[in-house]
Enzyme design. Sequence first.
Site, mmCIF file in Angstrom:
data_model
loop_
_atom_site.group_PDB
_atom_site.id
_atom_site.type_symbol
_atom_site.label_atom_id
_atom_site.label_comp_id
_atom_site.label_asym_id
_atom_site.label_seq_id
_atom_site.Cartn_x
_atom_site.Cartn_y
_atom_site.Cartn_z
ATOM 1 N N LYS A 115 0.862 -1.184 0.000
ATOM 2 C CA LYS A 115 0.000 0.000 0.000
ATOM 3 C C LYS A 115 0.892 1.225 0.000
ATOM 4 O O LYS A 115 2.015 1.177 0.500
ATOM 5 C CB LYS A 115 -0.898 0.031 1.249
ATOM 6 C CG LYS A 115 -2.117 0.890 1.083
ATOM 7 C CD LYS A 115 -3.202 0.175 0.316
ATOM 8 C CE LYS A 115 -4.390 1.039 0.060
ATOM 9 N NZ LYS A 115 -5.519 0.251 -0.484
HETATM 10 P P1 NAD Z 1 -13.237 7.726 -3.254
HETATM 11 O O1 NAD Z 1 -12.227 8.759 -2.955
HETATM 12 O O2 NAD Z 1 -13.633 7.502 -4.681
HETATM 13 O O3 NAD Z 1 -14.586 7.986 -2.419
HETATM 14 C C1 NAD Z 1 -14.586 8.172 -1.038
HETATM 15 C C2 NAD Z 1 -16.005 8.600 -0.655
HETATM 16 O O4 NAD Z 1 -16.073 8.654 0.767
HETATM 17 C C3 NAD Z 1 -16.392 9.997 -1.156
HETATM 18 O O5 NAD Z 1 -17.742 9.990 -1.566
HETATM 19 C C4 NAD Z 1 -16.243 10.878 0.082
HETATM 20 O O6 NAD Z 1 -17.092 12.001 0.055
HETATM 21 C C5 NAD Z 1 -16.660 9.897 1.147
HETATM 22 N N1 NAD Z 1 -16.155 10.300 2.474
HETATM 23 C C6 NAD Z 1 -14.933 10.753 2.819
HETATM 24 N N2 NAD Z 1 -14.892 11.069 4.116
HETATM 25 C C7 NAD Z 1 -16.121 10.770 4.595
HETATM 26 C C8 NAD Z 1 -16.712 10.881 5.862
HETATM 27 N N3 NAD Z 1 -16.007 11.356 6.890
HETATM 28 N N4 NAD Z 1 -18.009 10.483 5.973
HETATM 29 C C9 NAD Z 1 -18.713 10.008 4.925
HETATM 30 N N5 NAD Z 1 -18.206 9.897 3.708
HETATM 31 C C10 NAD Z 1 -16.929 10.279 3.551
HETATM 32 O O7 NAD Z 1 -12.665 6.398 -2.600
HETATM 33 P P2 NAD Z 1 -13.049 4.895 -2.987
HETATM 34 O O8 NAD Z 1 -12.055 4.404 -3.967
HETATM 35 O O9 NAD Z 1 -14.506 4.798 -3.261
HETATM 36 O O10 NAD Z 1 -12.681 4.157 -1.621
HETATM 37 C C11 NAD Z 1 -13.605 4.077 -0.533
HETATM 38 C C12 NAD Z 1 -13.132 2.978 0.412
HETATM 39 O O11 NAD Z 1 -13.057 1.738 -0.299
HETATM 40 C C13 NAD Z 1 -11.744 3.172 1.020
HETATM 41 O O12 NAD Z 1 -11.724 2.590 2.310
HETATM 42 C C14 NAD Z 1 -10.853 2.368 0.108
HETATM 43 O O13 NAD Z 1 -9.645 1.966 0.738
HETATM 44 C C15 NAD Z 1 -11.754 1.191 -0.164
HETATM 45 N N6 NAD Z 1 -11.410 0.435 -1.362
HETATM 46 C C16 NAD Z 1 -11.364 1.040 -2.583
HETATM 47 C C17 NAD Z 1 -11.067 0.271 -3.698
HETATM 48 C C18 NAD Z 1 -11.063 0.860 -5.080
HETATM 49 O O14 NAD Z 1 -10.919 0.079 -6.045
HETATM 50 N N7 NAD Z 1 -11.258 2.131 -5.255
HETATM 51 C C19 NAD Z 1 -10.769 -1.103 -3.559
HETATM 52 C C20 NAD Z 1 -10.847 -1.682 -2.294
HETATM 53 C C21 NAD Z 1 -11.167 -0.899 -1.205
#
Ligand code: NAD
Length: 426
Positions: A115
């Site tokens: 990571k």
């Molecule tokens: P992203 O940046 O596209 O979206 C994050 C979302 O969370 C946004 O809508 C933001 O407004 C919201 N957010 C941020 N702080 C917040 C809060 N305090 N309260 C409520 N909402 C809040 O990120 P993503 O890629 O969708 O990732 C989201 C989660 O999924 C993370 O934990 C990430 O590690 C995990 N994840 C992502 C992927 C991927 O392929 N993108 C894969 C596995 C896990």
Amino acid sequence: MNVTYDDEQMVEKVNPFDAVVKQIDIVGEKLKLDPSFIECLKHPRRIIIVSVPVRMDNGKIKIFTGYRVQYNMLRGPYKGGIRYHPRVDLDEVKALAALMTLKCAVVDIPYGGAKGGVTCNPKELSKSELERLTRCYTAMLLDEIGPYKDVPAPDVYTDAQTMAWIMDTYSQFKGYLVPEVVTGKPVEIGGSEGREGATGRGVALCAREAIKHLNIDNMKGLCVAIQGFGKVGKAAAKVLQEMGCEIIAVSDSKGGIHAPHGLDVQALIEYKNRTGQVAGFGDTKPITNEELLEFKCDILVPAALENVITEENAPRIKARIVAEGANGPSTPGAREILNKRGVFVVPDILANAGGVVVSYFEWIQNLHREHWDRTEVDKKLEEKMVKAYRDVAEMSRKHGVDLATSASMLAIKRLADAFERLGLFP
Ligand code: NAD
């Protein structure tokens, strides 16, 4: 890049890396694994910390701190996302790298775990500052990443454009185009069809398997609440709606909305893309992020940040199923409480593995200079996710443990098998 986030502290004081180490110890004892292997698994192989000097738009240089933790390569090259967020620190990156190691093993793809992240507030950076930051961070890691060594991908507040800058910087250094050095790229430059929505699709597929597991007839009319409406939350909402669910509540960093009769997800995505928030959409009632988590619903998808379901609010969670879209959204204490209360948790290392599965497909396509169509990608993703869910469920049945424990058991058993064959190298 469309960046939104807030500073809200929704964090229970849990060291995220200690929580993963504790889980590794529990599994080691349950499976009676060689203690020296368990000791190896509790330490990242390599920690890289870099200072990233960036010339800001005002001409001044600002130094950011970047991390890459290469956790384990027992089953293949290091693999894991890169996060830009003010809360990024070494313990968080170590924990996420360890979870990536387990996740790749749960879905049985030939990768280790890694990571990366840069401690920064992307909301305060212009697009050109983000580009310079990304290129400099990549330059600092040129000797550490590579198609057979360590393959980054997007995570919170990084996206396909970020991956394109990494690929370009790395390729300039090599002197030829190396698309396979990162995944999650734009499709025009070697990205896979279906990668962007793959994590959310995987979450929806796991929720569907959980529904079958609990002998609930079908998905039609089941109510869903989703925290976080970014890459993961949007795709999960879309696919769950296609499966027949009603998406009744959604939130992001700026607040949430409730629509008792279900939201028009496509219209909400367009609204969010236009305004940067879900608040104020159509005929909905405003709700807070805390209220959303405690909503009475069938499926709750936390898809924002970690540690949002804590020992404090776990007793009030009313969902039947929690499908963990985010990494580490529930603290270990919260998971215990949810289990006792009969809330069925599909753990992150299984539920959100769809992204890394399609990253793996993208890497194969790049290495073979192939391009698969969307139908083929979605079909292969479904096969992988359903197989992984069933393997985890079988382990849970055999050992009489919850899915979170059995997912870790399955992953660590697969890593132990590789360790036994390979010896100390990884
Ligand atoms: P992203 O940046 O596209 O979206 C994050 C979302 O969370 C946004 O809508 C933001 O407004 C919201 N957010 C941020 N702080 C917040 C809060 N305090 N309260 C409520 N909402 C809040 O990120 P993503 O890629 O969708 O990732 C989201 C989660 O999924 C993370 O934990 C990430 O590690 C995990 N994840 C992502 C992927 C991927 O392929 N993108 C894969 C596995 C896990």
